[in-house]
Scaffold this active site. Structure first.
Site, mmCIF file in Angstrom:
data_model
loop_
_atom_site.group_PDB
_atom_site.id
_atom_site.type_symbol
_atom_site.label_atom_id
_atom_site.label_comp_id
_atom_site.label_asym_id
_atom_site.label_seq_id
_atom_site.Cartn_x
_atom_site.Cartn_y
_atom_site.Cartn_z
ATOM 1 N N HIS A 40 -110.179 47.093 49.840
ATOM 2 C CA HIS A 40 -111.363 47.548 49.101
ATOM 3 C C HIS A 40 -112.554 47.796 50.029
ATOM 4 C CE1 HIS A 40 -114.545 48.058 46.227
ATOM 5 N NE2 HIS A 40 -115.107 46.920 46.603
ATOM 6 N N HIS A 66 -119.597 43.836 52.293
ATOM 7 C CA HIS A 66 -120.376 43.752 51.055
ATOM 8 C C HIS A 66 -119.897 42.686 50.073
ATOM 9 C CE1 HIS A 66 -117.296 46.416 49.242
ATOM 10 N NE2 HIS A 66 -117.744 45.976 48.071
ATOM 11 N N ASP A 67 -118.651 42.254 50.137
ATOM 12 C CA ASP A 67 -118.154 41.220 49.229
ATOM 13 C C ASP A 67 -117.911 39.873 49.908
ATOM 14 O OD1 ASP A 67 -118.179 42.603 46.812
ATOM 15 O OD2 ASP A 67 -116.178 43.429 47.103
ATOM 16 N N GLU A 70 -120.264 37.095 48.477
ATOM 17 C CA GLU A 70 -119.975 36.957 47.049
ATOM 18 C C GLU A 70 -118.619 36.289 46.797
ATOM 19 O OE1 GLU A 70 -119.540 40.307 43.660
ATOM 20 O OE2 GLU A 70 -121.278 40.525 44.976
ATOM 21 N N ASP A 71 -117.616 36.627 47.618
ATOM 22 C CA ASP A 71 -116.241 36.229 47.311
ATOM 23 C C ASP A 71 -115.569 35.314 48.332
ATOM 24 O OD1 ASP A 71 -116.375 37.776 45.013
ATOM 25 O OD2 ASP A 71 -115.507 39.535 45.966
ATOM 26 N N ASP A 127 -119.110 51.759 46.690
ATOM 27 C CA ASP A 127 -118.405 50.647 46.048
ATOM 28 C C ASP A 127 -117.996 51.025 44.624
ATOM 29 O OD1 ASP A 127 -117.485 47.929 45.602
ATOM 30 O OD2 ASP A 127 -119.408 47.501 44.644
#
Length: 183
Positions: A40, A66-67, A70-71, A127
């Site tokens: 991704h 970018h994630d 967050e993840d 995204d």
């Protein structure tokens, strides 16, 4: 033969891909094939570089990262330590606070879309485009058709706030919305 600047650019992008791959190593997408999650962020960076013609290394690195906050267990400080304050700033802008309920996170994405930096808007457009293309390809495990439609509608609300950022990505998103009759 690559010049010195091109060589440094490639080295920095590959260092970032490696960092993101290590951070996302045990994660999978929710598609039926359980695609490795790293596909991704690489796909988001691919859209930026190959379709939208973005060459700003900080934007490309932020797309790859970018994630991560967050993840994964990555912190904003770690992003800054490895990739600098500009990349950190972009990642901060595109990161949802997972401590908040989903509905509130989505509302904040819509609210903040228009006031984001140009660089964060580029990452957010790519995204959303990557996610919507994935949803067109297949339905994630555990998602109903209604949830998929809701995500398309939510994405349109976010991307409407990003208009005027990148014509190429915006046109591709509009094509997707038109095919789904999301106006």
């Amino acid at each position: 033969m690559l010049n010195h600047l091109q060589s440094d650019f490639i080295k920095e992008v590959i260092r970032c891909v490696n960092f993101a791959a290590i951070k996302h190593k045990n994660q999978r997408r929710k598609d039926p094939e359980e695609t490795p999650y790293i596909n991704h962020p690489i796909g988001v960076a691919h859209i930026l570089t190959q379709e939208a013609n973005i060459t700003d290394i900080a934007v490309i690195q932020a797309a790859l990262l970018h994630d991560t906050v967050e993840d994964t267990d990555t912190s904003f400080e770690e992003i800054e330590q490895h990739f600098g304050t500009k990349v950190r700033g972009i990642v901060v802008e595109v990161t949802d606070d997972k401590r908040l309920p989903s509905k509130e996170r989505k509302a904040l994405q819509i609210k903040h879309a228009g006031s984001s930096s140009y660089e964060a808007k580029l990452v957010k457009l790519a995204d959303k485009l990557h996610n919507l293309r994935d949803l067109e390809r297949c339905t994630p495990k555990g998602w109903s058709k209604v949830r998929v439609e809701e995500y398309f509608k939510f994405s349109k609300q976010v991307t409407d706030g990003l208009k005027g950022t990148n014509t190429i990505m915006e046109e591709r998103l509009e094509e997707i919305y038109k095919m789904r009759n999301i106006l």
